[in-house]
Design a protein around this motif. Structure first.
Motif, short mmCIF file in Angstrom:
data_model
loop_
_atom_site.label_atom_id
_atom_site.label_comp_id
_atom_site.label_asym_id
_atom_site.label_seq_id
_atom_site.Cartn_x
_atom_site.Cartn_y
_atom_site.Cartn_z
N ALA A 33 0.84 -1.28 0.11
CA ALA A 33 0.09 0.01 0.03
C ALA A 33 0.72 1.40 0.18
O ALA A 33 0.76 2.26 -0.74
N PRO A 34 1.87 1.38 0.81
CA PRO A 34 2.84 2.59 0.69
C PRO A 34 3.34 2.69 -0.51
O PRO A 34 3.38 3.91 -1.05
N ILE A 35 3.87 1.66 -1.20
CA ILE A 35 4.49 1.77 -2.61
C ILE A 35 3.29 2.22 -3.58
O ILE A 35 3.69 3.26 -4.38
N MET A 36 2.33 1.64 -3.62
CA MET A 36 1.15 2.25 -4.63
C MET A 36 0.84 3.67 -4.15
O MET A 36 0.59 4.33 -5.08
N MET A 37 0.80 4.15 -2.84
CA MET A 37 0.45 5.33 -2.51
C MET A 37 1.38 6.27 -3.16
O MET A 37 0.99 7.29 -3.53
N MET A 38 2.70 6.00 -2.96
CA MET A 38 3.77 6.89 -3.70
C MET A 38 3.58 6.93 -5.13
O MET A 38 3.65 8.11 -5.75
N PHE A 39 3.53 5.84 -5.75
CA PHE A 39 3.42 5.99 -7.27
C PHE A 39 2.24 6.87 -7.49
O PHE A 39 2.29 7.65 -8.61
N GLN A 40 1.00 6.65 -7.07
CA GLN A 40 -0.05 7.40 -7.27
C GLN A 40 0.09 8.93 -7.02
O GLN A 40 -0.40 9.95 -7.86
N SER A 41 0.68 9.28 -5.83
CA SER A 41 0.90 10.56 -5.50
C SER A 41 1.77 11.01 -6.45
O SER A 41 1.72 12.40 -6.81
N GLY A 76 11.70 6.91 2.39
CA GLY A 76 11.52 6.08 3.40
C GLY A 76 12.63 6.22 4.42
O GLY A 76 12.30 6.11 5.58
N ALA A 77 13.89 6.33 3.99
CA ALA A 77 14.98 6.50 4.62
C ALA A 77 15.19 7.73 5.41
O ALA A 77 15.30 8.00 6.83
N VAL A 78 14.40 8.92 4.68
CA VAL A 78 14.06 10.39 5.27
C VAL A 78 13.28 10.13 6.43
O VAL A 78 13.46 10.85 7.53
N VAL A 79 11.88 9.71 6.00
CA VAL A 79 11.05 9.41 7.05
C VAL A 79 11.67 8.79 8.43
O VAL A 79 11.40 9.33 9.69
N LEU A 80 12.17 7.55 8.23
CA LEU A 80 12.98 6.82 9.57
C LEU A 80 13.75 7.94 10.22
O LEU A 80 13.98 8.18 11.65
N TYR A 81 14.86 8.56 9.55
CA TYR A 81 16.00 9.50 10.18
C TYR A 81 14.96 10.59 10.91
O TYR A 81 15.32 10.91 12.21
N LEU A 125 7.89 3.46 15.83
CA LEU A 125 7.18 2.43 15.68
C LEU A 125 5.75 2.31 14.86
O LEU A 125 5.52 1.73 13.85
N TRP A 126 5.28 3.87 14.97
CA TRP A 126 4.27 3.91 14.06
C TRP A 126 4.50 4.16 12.50
O TRP A 126 3.82 3.93 11.46
N THR A 127 5.79 4.50 12.35
CA THR A 127 6.24 4.98 10.83
C THR A 127 6.85 3.66 10.13
O THR A 127 6.82 3.67 8.95
N LEU A 128 7.14 2.64 11.10
CA LEU A 128 7.63 1.48 10.42
C LEU A 128 6.83 0.62 9.34
O LEU A 128 7.29 0.44 8.30
N LEU A 140 8.68 1.24 1.86
CA LEU A 140 9.29 2.25 1.07
C LEU A 140 10.76 1.98 0.71
O LEU A 140 11.17 2.08 -0.27
N VAL A 141 11.71 1.68 1.89
CA VAL A 141 12.83 1.30 1.75
C VAL A 141 13.34 0.23 0.92
O VAL A 141 14.06 0.00 0.12
N ALA A 142 12.36 -0.88 1.20
CA ALA A 142 12.37 -2.11 0.64
C ALA A 142 11.68 -2.33 -0.83
O ALA A 142 11.70 -3.24 -1.39
N ALA A 143 11.27 -1.06 -1.34
CA ALA A 143 10.64 -1.11 -2.43
C ALA A 143 11.16 -1.93 -3.73
O ALA A 143 10.54 -2.77 -4.33
N PRO A 144 12.53 -1.68 -3.95
CA PRO A 144 13.10 -2.54 -5.13
C PRO A 144 12.92 -3.99 -4.78
O PRO A 144 12.58 -4.40 -5.83
N VAL A 145 13.08 -4.56 -3.60
CA VAL A 145 13.03 -5.95 -3.49
C VAL A 145 11.71 -6.33 -3.54
O VAL A 145 11.33 -7.39 -4.09
N MET A 146 10.65 -5.54 -3.02
CA MET A 146 9.37 -6.18 -2.66
C MET A 146 8.82 -5.76 -4.21
O MET A 146 8.21 -7.05 -4.71
#
Length: 600
Positions: free
Chosen positions: A456-464, A504-509, A520-523, A529-535
């Motif tokens: 869902a976060p990956i699709m949200m980013m593509f659509q955004s 994703g990395a910026v959000v985590l940092y 924990l809520w952002t994970l 997002l960080v793992a998007a290429p692998v997913m």
């Protein structure tokens, strides 16, 4: 009509009430220690998000609690005088796959007593010379194999003005007068012969019915992503479509394919304008189907979806990149509809349908903005901070804690309850046999839920990203869709999603540095997002999809027991591939528009 109006009013008011309740609960919780301008932004964004969620929630409930329409007898004869053109528009597609589907439908329909009332047209808008040459060669082979001269036609447009809508309009202008109806397909469409005949019979019975939409279900996918789409469409889509049908009245949907249309009504009502200005908001109308349905309804005709029509199929992109590419085109077309909302004479429900189509894409950036503002809120909010150290959940003064939990629970209900009810309703009824039994239905629904939640976060980013590009004036054009189940390499996935990894990395940092209590809520958002290429790569790998199939996950009725037209399409694909191994020189007269029947 009065009952339909009441049903619609209740539906809309219920959606608004749920959204307002969610916004009020959120307002009470976040303003307990004071109000900031940021809170008003959050509340506004959440209101829009929850309105969209509750709209889908109510549609699903309407489908769940609406009884099935009793199917009409199969092989209902068409009217002796009616004639139907089966149209297959193509645009740089896999040629043998397209013609194999046409051959399978043609062959099955020929065994029907109504065969004489149908002609098939392959309407090519292909721009690649190699595609056009192969289309013409395979057409010659297919006509010879089927002995289909005078019943199967091919036409190629040198200039694909208006894209698919222009392709159909060209047919209607030049040949539509010879037919009462046209069955519009996509290049990946496949339909059972008795379904086609049944649709013609329903059109014959109701002279006011101008468009009848079937519910196409996805077939032929191997990757985990494709198989999840396939399973979800088979299990959930008929119920959601029943909800749409319960609200449609005379203003039902048109999804652009696997639908039959009354030609004269279409010709009289559905001429599409070229919008002033440049793309993405000007030029030719991309998402023509929504608009054509609205124009037919405006002219007083019925537009209807009948979810009980079985035997209607399509394919889908097999990986997230191809899905996002197609989605980008649809996004541009739907946002373009904002310019058509003030069009005179449109029915109220048609306008609502156009708004719903727009919201289907605006929902993602609205959710994204809400998440960003919510992450900023603890940083900018006045003291005290309601996230104690090492606590996953906030602790508010009573009764705010209860309200916060109620809001959280309500959002989960809106998201999960419809699919949960459908899954359990299918798992413990006769429908379970179609999907391999109770255990496989529940297991498939659970894994589909987990997979879609991760993606869902990956699709949200593509659509955004798509919405952002359109709003700044970027035109996506009309790229062809690759529907093959080839492996998606990690490198290709990274090139398409590196910006998600960075986000994703910026959000985590930033969360760790400035609001560690929220980490924990952002994970659940940042990790995908960080793992998007692998997913993207894993879910686009047919080997993993085959492993899921061996486990029995995501099995659909059409995969476990393929219908004859599906098997015939696969057989024809092999036969046509063998016939076209050795290229032959083109003959001088390859333009198959010659010999098309004259309009009457």
């Amino acid at each position: 009509m009065a009952m339909m109006a009441l049903r619609r009013v209740v539906f809309v008011l219920a959606a608004m009430a749920l959204a307002v309740l969610a916004a009020w609960l959120f307002f009470v919780v976040v303003t307990v220690n004071g109000i900031t301008y940021l809170h008003f932004v959050q509340i506004g964004l959440l209101l829009l998000c929850c309105m969209w969620l509750s709209w889908g929630f109510n549609t699903a409930l309407a489908g769940i609690f609406t009884p099935d329409r009793l199917p009409s007898p199969e092989n209902r004869p068409a009217s002796p005088g009616s004639r139907t053109a089966v149209l297959m528009p193509v645009y740089n597609e896999d040629v043998t796959a397209v013609f194999a589907r046409v051959a399978a439908m043609f062959e099955e329909l020929r065994r029907s007593s109504d065969f004489d009332r149908f002609d098939f047209y392959i309407l090519s808008d292909s721009t690649k010379a190699e595609n056009v040459a192969l289309e013409r060669r395979v057409y010659d082979d297919l006509v010879a194999e089927l002995s289909a001269a005078g019943r199967l036609y091919y036409r190629h447009r040198e200039q694909n003005v208006g894209r698919k809508a222009g392709n159909i309009a060209d047919f209607v202008t030049n040949n539509g007068g010879a037919y009462d109806y046209m069955l519009i397909l996509d290049a990946d469409s496949l339909m059972r012969a008795d379904t086609i005949v049944e649709m013609v019979g329903r059109m014959d019975e109701d002279p006011e019915l101008a468009l009848l939409q079937s519910q196409p279900l996805i077939i032929g996918r191997r990757t985990p992503f494709g198989r999840a789409l396939q399973f979800s469409a088979a299990l959930f889509s008929p119920i959601f479509s029943r909800g749409i049908a319960a609200l449609q009245g005379r203003e039902g949907p048109f999804w652009g394919h696997n639908a039959i249309i009354r030609v004269r009504a279409f010709a009289a009502s559905c001429g599409l304008p070229t919008l002033p200005g440049k793309p993405p908001f000007g030029g030719h109308i991309l998402s023509h189907d929504y608009v054509e349905a609205a124009l037919l309804a405006r002219a007083g005709y019925k537009v209807r979806v009948d979810p009980d029509l079985e035997g209607s199929f399509e394919e889908a992109p097999s990986n997230i990149i191809e899905y996002a590419k197609r989605d980008r085109r649809w996004c541009q077309g739907n946002l373009q509809h904002a310019r058509l909302l003030p069009a005179p004479g449109l029915k109220v429900w048609s306008r609502i349908s156009l708004v719903a189509g727009i919201m289907a894409y605006l929902a993602s950036p609205i959710w994204l903005m809400f998440l960003i503002v919510s992450l900023l809120d603890p940083v900018l909010a006045p003291e005290p901070n309601y996230f104690p150290a090492n606590s996953l959940f906030p602790v508010f003064p009573q009764p705010e804690t209860n309200k916060a939990l109620l809001l959280l629970f309500g959002i989960f209900v809106l998201l999960l309850l419809p699919k949960t009810l459908i899954a359990f309703g299918s798992a413990f009824t006769e429908r379970r046999r179609e999907f391999g039994g109770t255990g496989l239905v529940l297991a498939g629904a659970f894994v589909e839920l987990i997979l879609t939640s991760i993606l869902a976060p990956i699709m949200m980013m593509f659509q955004s990203k798509a919405v952002y590009e359109i709003l700044i004036g970027a035109d996506a054009g009309w790229p062809s869709t690759d529907r093959e189940d080839g492996h998606m390499p990690v490198a290709a996935a990274f090139r398409a999603s590196w910006w998600m990894v960075l986000s994703g990395a910026v959000v985590l940092y930033a969360t760790y540095a400035y609001a560690p209590d929220l980490i924990l809520w952002t994970l659940p958002i940042a990790i995908p997002l960080v793992a998007a290429p692998v997913m993207i790569s894993l879910t686009g790998n047919p080997t993993f999809g085959d492993a899921l199939k061996r486990l029995g996950l995501f099995v659909t009725p059409f995969e476990a027991h393929p219908e004859s037209v599906i098997r015939a399409s696969a057989d024809w694909r092999q036969r046509l591939a063998a016939l076209t191994i050795d290229p032959r020189p083109e003959t001088p007269s390859m333009e198959r528009s010659e010999g098309l029947p004259d309009p009457v």
